[in-house]
Design a protein around this motif. Structure first.
Motif, short mmCIF file in Angstrom:
data_model
loop_
_atom_site.label_atom_id
_atom_site.label_comp_id
_atom_site.label_asym_id
_atom_site.label_seq_id
_atom_site.Cartn_x
_atom_site.Cartn_y
_atom_site.Cartn_z
N ASN A 13 -7.48 30.93 -7.78
CA ASN A 13 -7.59 29.73 -8.61
C ASN A 13 -6.75 28.57 -8.06
N HIS A 14 -6.71 28.51 -6.72
CA HIS A 14 -5.96 27.43 -6.08
C HIS A 14 -6.77 26.14 -6.07
N ASN A 15 -6.06 25.04 -6.26
CA ASN A 15 -6.74 23.74 -6.24
C ASN A 15 -7.04 23.26 -4.82
N TYR A 16 -6.06 23.44 -3.94
CA TYR A 16 -6.19 22.85 -2.61
C TYR A 16 -6.75 23.88 -1.64
N MET A 17 -7.68 23.40 -0.82
CA MET A 17 -8.20 24.24 0.26
C MET A 17 -8.30 23.43 1.53
N TYR A 18 -8.16 24.12 2.64
CA TYR A 18 -8.07 23.46 3.94
C TYR A 18 -8.89 24.22 4.98
N TRP A 19 -9.39 23.48 5.94
CA TRP A 19 -9.95 24.09 7.15
C TRP A 19 -9.15 23.58 8.35
N TYR A 20 -8.66 24.54 9.14
CA TYR A 20 -7.95 24.22 10.37
C TYR A 20 -8.69 24.85 11.54
N ARG A 21 -8.52 24.25 12.70
CA ARG A 21 -8.91 24.92 13.92
C ARG A 21 -7.67 25.13 14.78
N GLN A 22 -7.67 26.26 15.48
CA GLN A 22 -6.51 26.62 16.29
C GLN A 22 -6.97 26.80 17.72
N ASP A 23 -6.41 26.00 18.59
CA ASP A 23 -6.69 26.09 20.02
C ASP A 23 -5.40 26.44 20.74
N PRO A 24 -5.46 27.20 21.82
CA PRO A 24 -4.25 27.67 22.51
C PRO A 24 -3.31 26.52 22.85
N GLY A 25 -2.03 26.66 22.46
CA GLY A 25 -1.02 25.67 22.77
C GLY A 25 -1.09 24.39 21.97
N MET A 26 -2.04 24.31 21.06
CA MET A 26 -2.24 23.06 20.30
C MET A 26 -1.89 23.20 18.84
N GLY A 27 -1.52 24.38 18.40
CA GLY A 27 -1.20 24.57 17.00
C GLY A 27 -2.44 24.52 16.13
N LEU A 28 -2.25 24.13 14.90
CA LEU A 28 -3.36 24.05 13.95
C LEU A 28 -3.66 22.58 13.66
N LYS A 29 -4.91 22.23 13.79
CA LYS A 29 -5.32 20.85 13.48
C LYS A 29 -6.23 20.87 12.26
N LEU A 30 -5.96 19.97 11.33
CA LEU A 30 -6.69 19.92 10.07
C LEU A 30 -8.04 19.26 10.27
N ILE A 31 -9.10 19.95 9.83
CA ILE A 31 -10.45 19.43 9.96
C ILE A 31 -10.84 18.68 8.69
N TYR A 32 -10.82 19.39 7.58
CA TYR A 32 -11.12 18.84 6.26
C TYR A 32 -10.23 19.52 5.24
N TYR A 33 -10.07 18.85 4.13
CA TYR A 33 -9.35 19.47 3.03
C TYR A 33 -10.00 19.06 1.70
N SER A 34 -9.62 19.78 0.66
CA SER A 34 -10.14 19.50 -0.68
C SER A 34 -9.03 19.71 -1.69
N VAL A 35 -8.92 18.80 -2.62
CA VAL A 35 -7.88 18.92 -3.65
C VAL A 35 -8.45 19.42 -4.97
N GLY A 36 -9.73 19.71 -4.97
CA GLY A 36 -10.34 20.27 -6.17
C GLY A 36 -11.85 20.25 -6.04
N ALA A 37 -12.52 20.91 -6.94
CA ALA A 37 -13.98 20.96 -6.90
C ALA A 37 -14.56 19.55 -6.93
N GLY A 38 -15.49 19.29 -6.03
CA GLY A 38 -16.14 17.99 -5.95
C GLY A 38 -15.40 16.94 -5.16
N ILE A 39 -14.21 17.29 -4.63
CA ILE A 39 -13.39 16.32 -3.91
C ILE A 39 -13.05 16.86 -2.53
N THR A 40 -13.50 16.14 -1.50
CA THR A 40 -13.17 16.54 -0.14
C THR A 40 -12.76 15.30 0.65
N ASP A 41 -12.04 15.52 1.72
CA ASP A 41 -11.64 14.39 2.56
C ASP A 41 -11.40 14.87 3.98
N LYS A 42 -11.48 13.91 4.91
CA LYS A 42 -11.33 14.22 6.32
C LYS A 42 -9.87 14.45 6.67
#
Lengths: 112, 115
Positions: free
Chosen positions: B28-57
């Motif tokens: 029942n978490h509000n926030y969700m995130y998508w990251y991509r992980q490439d070698p030596g580059m850490g995690l980069k945020l692709i998109y996130y959402s702060v709740g149902a119906g709300i997304t942002d780059k």
């Protein structure tokens, strides 16, 4: 934009050696700081976190970190590493209402 | 307690194909995130959402789309796969709203190769 810097890309230690991994953050306001560990082939797991209070934070598996506000640092330490600590370690910073920014990670290799 | 579940674990795509990476959380978490992980580059945020119906780059949204029709699910869509999208993708969730100082919980990751 906030950023998190990890000083070392790859650290190689012998078992029983002491560990310190550097982390600097850029955001100047209220910060929430985290260290995550990623064992080979696995997902990230939380080691420890800091929000407020005692700047020396103890986490799981004998890890600790010290928050030094004046240096914008949150270094991870362990007095004596084990082979099983071989992993990649990520420092992360939460800021604002949703942001969670990660450093590039430090690979730790522990030689038996 | 499943936590954050990602499917599939592995996928090979041909250039130009499309696919959806699934992510579901049962906390029942509000926030969700998508990251991509490439070698030596850490995690980069692709998109996130702060709740149902709300997304942002996030930092690297090009070539991806997301939706958040429910609190539980946050799928990531690749419309025209390119070799640059070869990466490991992690979904994460966080309690968020009203408790911003909470840690993120991660899924097991999806290793995607585009050939």
């Amino acid at each position: 934009a906030q950023s998190v810097s990890q000083h070392n890309h790859h650290v190689i230690l012998s078992e029983a050696a002491s560990l310190e991994l550097g982390c600097n953050y850029s955001y100047g306001g209220t910060v929430n700081l985290f260290w995550y560990v990623q064992y080979p082939g696995q997902h990230l797991q939380l080691l420890l976190k800091y929000f407020s209070g005692d700047p020396l934070v103890k986490g799981i598996k004998g890890f600790e970190a010290e928050f030094i506000k004046s240096k914008f640092s949150f270094n991870l330490r362990k007095p004596s590493v084990q082979w099983s600590d071989t992993a990649e370690y990520f420092c992360a910073q939460g800021a604002g209402s949703y942001q969670l920014t990660f450093g590039k990670g430090t690979k730790l290799s522990v030689i038996p | 307690n499943a936590g954050v579940t990602q499917t599939p674990k592995f996928r090979i795509l041909k250039i130009g194909q499309s696919m959806t990476l699934q992510c579901a959380q049962d906390m029942n978490h509000n926030y969700m995130y998508w990251y991509r992980q490439d070698p030596g580059m850490g995690l980069k945020l692709i998109y996130y959402s702060v709740g149902a119906g709300i997304t942002d780059k996030g930092e690297v949204p090009n070539g991806y789309n997301v939706s958040r029709s429910t609190t539980e699910d946050f799928p990531l869509r690749l419309e025209l796969a390119a070799p640059s999208q070869t990466s490991v993708y992690f979904c994460a969730s966080r309690l968020g709203q009203g408790a911003r100082n909470t840690e993120a919980f991660f899924g097991q990751g999806t290793r995607l190769t585009v050939v």
